[in-house]
Enzyme design. Structure first.
Site, PDB file in Angstrom:
ATOM      1  N   GLN A 174       3.466  10.016   0.178  1.00 21.69           N
ATOM      2  CA  GLN A 174       2.777   9.088  -0.735  1.00 21.69           C
ATOM      3  C   GLN A 174       2.896   9.613  -2.164  1.00 21.69           C
ATOM      4  O   GLN A 174       2.544  10.764  -2.440  1.00 21.69           O
ATOM      5  CB  GLN A 174       1.303   8.951  -0.352  1.00 21.69           C
ATOM      6  N   HIS A 207      -1.019   1.155  -0.084  1.00 27.24           N
ATOM      7  CA  HIS A 207      -0.049   0.060  -0.141  1.00 27.24           C
ATOM      8  C   HIS A 207       0.850   0.098   1.087  1.00 27.24           C
ATOM      9  O   HIS A 207       0.959   1.121   1.761  1.00 27.24           O
ATOM     10  CB  HIS A 207       0.798   0.144  -1.414  1.00 27.24           C
ATOM     11  N   PHE A 208       1.514  -1.035   1.330  1.00 30.89           N
ATOM     12  CA  PHE A 208       2.416  -1.185   2.466  1.00 30.89           C
ATOM     13  C   PHE A 208       3.812  -1.508   1.942  1.00 30.89           C
ATOM     14  O   PHE A 208       3.961  -2.357   1.069  1.00 30.89           O
ATOM     15  CB  PHE A 208       1.925  -2.317   3.386  1.00 30.89           C
ATOM     16  N   ASP A 240       9.237  -3.450  -5.372  1.00 32.70           N
ATOM     17  CA  ASP A 240       9.251  -2.021  -5.674  1.00 32.70           C
ATOM     18  C   ASP A 240      10.278  -1.780  -6.790  1.00 32.70           C
ATOM     19  O   ASP A 240      11.409  -2.248  -6.719  1.00 32.70           O
ATOM     20  CB  ASP A 240       9.636  -1.222  -4.412  1.00 32.70           C
ATOM     21  N   ILE A 241       9.856  -1.068  -7.831  1.00 29.97           N
ATOM     22  CA  ILE A 241      10.709  -0.866  -9.006  1.00 29.97           C
ATOM     23  C   ILE A 241      11.885   0.081  -8.717  1.00 29.97           C
ATOM     24  O   ILE A 241      12.896   0.065  -9.422  1.00 29.97           O
ATOM     25  CB  ILE A 241       9.835  -0.356 -10.187  1.00 29.97           C
TER      26      ILE A 241
HETATM   27  P1  5GP Z   1       4.548   5.740  -1.989  1.00 34.85           P
HETATM   28  O1  5GP Z   1       5.484   6.888  -2.229  1.00 34.85           O
HETATM   29  O2  5GP Z   1       3.243   6.020  -2.656  1.00 34.85           O
HETATM   30  O3  5GP Z   1       4.432   5.347  -0.561  1.00 34.85           O
HETATM   31  O4  5GP Z   1       5.206   4.483  -2.665  1.00 34.85           O
HETATM   32  C1  5GP Z   1       5.065   4.168  -4.014  1.00 34.85           C
HETATM   33  C2  5GP Z   1       6.163   3.181  -4.328  1.00 34.85           C
HETATM   34  O5  5GP Z   1       5.866   2.626  -5.582  1.00 34.85           O
HETATM   35  C3  5GP Z   1       7.551   3.819  -4.420  1.00 34.85           C
HETATM   36  O6  5GP Z   1       8.422   3.190  -3.511  1.00 34.85           O
HETATM   37  C4  5GP Z   1       7.941   3.602  -5.876  1.00 34.85           C
HETATM   38  O7  5GP Z   1       9.297   3.281  -6.009  1.00 34.85           O
HETATM   39  C5  5GP Z   1       7.054   2.470  -6.313  1.00 34.85           C
HETATM   40  N1  5GP Z   1       6.659   2.479  -7.712  1.00 34.85           N
HETATM   41  C6  5GP Z   1       6.316   3.558  -8.462  1.00 34.85           C
HETATM   42  N2  5GP Z   1       5.974   3.172  -9.707  1.00 34.85           N
HETATM   43  C7  5GP Z   1       6.096   1.829  -9.736  1.00 34.85           C
HETATM   44  C8  5GP Z   1       5.892   0.846 -10.760  1.00 34.85           C
HETATM   45  O8  5GP Z   1       5.531   1.125 -11.903  1.00 34.85           O
HETATM   46  N3  5GP Z   1       6.118  -0.446 -10.427  1.00 34.85           N
HETATM   47  C9  5GP Z   1       6.526  -0.820  -9.169  1.00 34.85           C
HETATM   48  N4  5GP Z   1       6.721  -2.108  -8.954  1.00 34.85           N
HETATM   49  N5  5GP Z   1       6.743   0.074  -8.184  1.00 34.85           N
HETATM   50  C10 5GP Z   1       6.528   1.379  -8.465  1.00 34.85           C
END
Ligand code: 5GP
Length: 145
Positions: free
Chosen positions: A98, A104-105, A35-36
């Protein structure tokens, strides 16, 4: 909950190789990368390759592959970072937190002496992220041996 799949979401771009990621694992159905904006050191994401917005859109085969990869990668994260605990999470819909509309997990190591950093808030130093990915890759390699 809007389940219309946006082919330009950031994980779709990563899956097509249009933007880079710190990949730790890939098979025919899934990919895993750091995660970035990690909430803790070692925060890793498992992403099914299937074009699904959330868990409800994912096929049973996709769900099976995702949990298999999540278990495999979580074992490696645990070996690499030796955390006190490890949270595994998955968010469906903006109201649930989200932010990327491709299922994703999250694999999030937990350290007793640290509170989690904010969700999708602070970008990690790229060199540190790469070093963390290498630790997970090494653990995966050891586990496969
Ligand atoms: P969500 O909020 O959808 O559950 O999680 C998305 C995750 O993706 C977040 O933890 C965020 O930090 C990560 N993320 C967002 N953009 C990128 C990216 O460009 N690359 C990577 N590796 N992670 C990302």
């Amino acid at each position: 909950m809007n389940s219309q799949y946006d082919t330009n979401n950031v994980f779709a771009k990563i899956l097509r190789g249009e933007i880079p990621c710190n990949k730790v694992y890939e098979d025919a159905e899934t990919i895993a990368f750091m995660d970035i904006m990690p909430q803790s050191d070692g925060h890793t994401l498992v992403v099914p390759k299937e074009a699904a917005v959330n868990l409800f859109d994912l096929s049973e085969a996709g769900a099976e592959a995702a949990i298999r990869t999540t278990q495999r990668v979580a074992r490696a994260v645990r070996q690499a970072f030796n955390p006190d605990g490890l949270s595994i999470g998955q968010f469906n819909g903006a109201a649930a937190g989200q932010t990327v509309p491709h299922v994703h997990f999250h694999i999030v190591p937990r350290y007793s002496d640290q509170t989690l950093r904010g969700h999708a808030r602070d970008m990690q130093n790229p060199d540190l992220l790469k070093a963390h990915a290498e630790r997970v890759i090494a653990a995966l390699r050891e586990q496969a041996a």
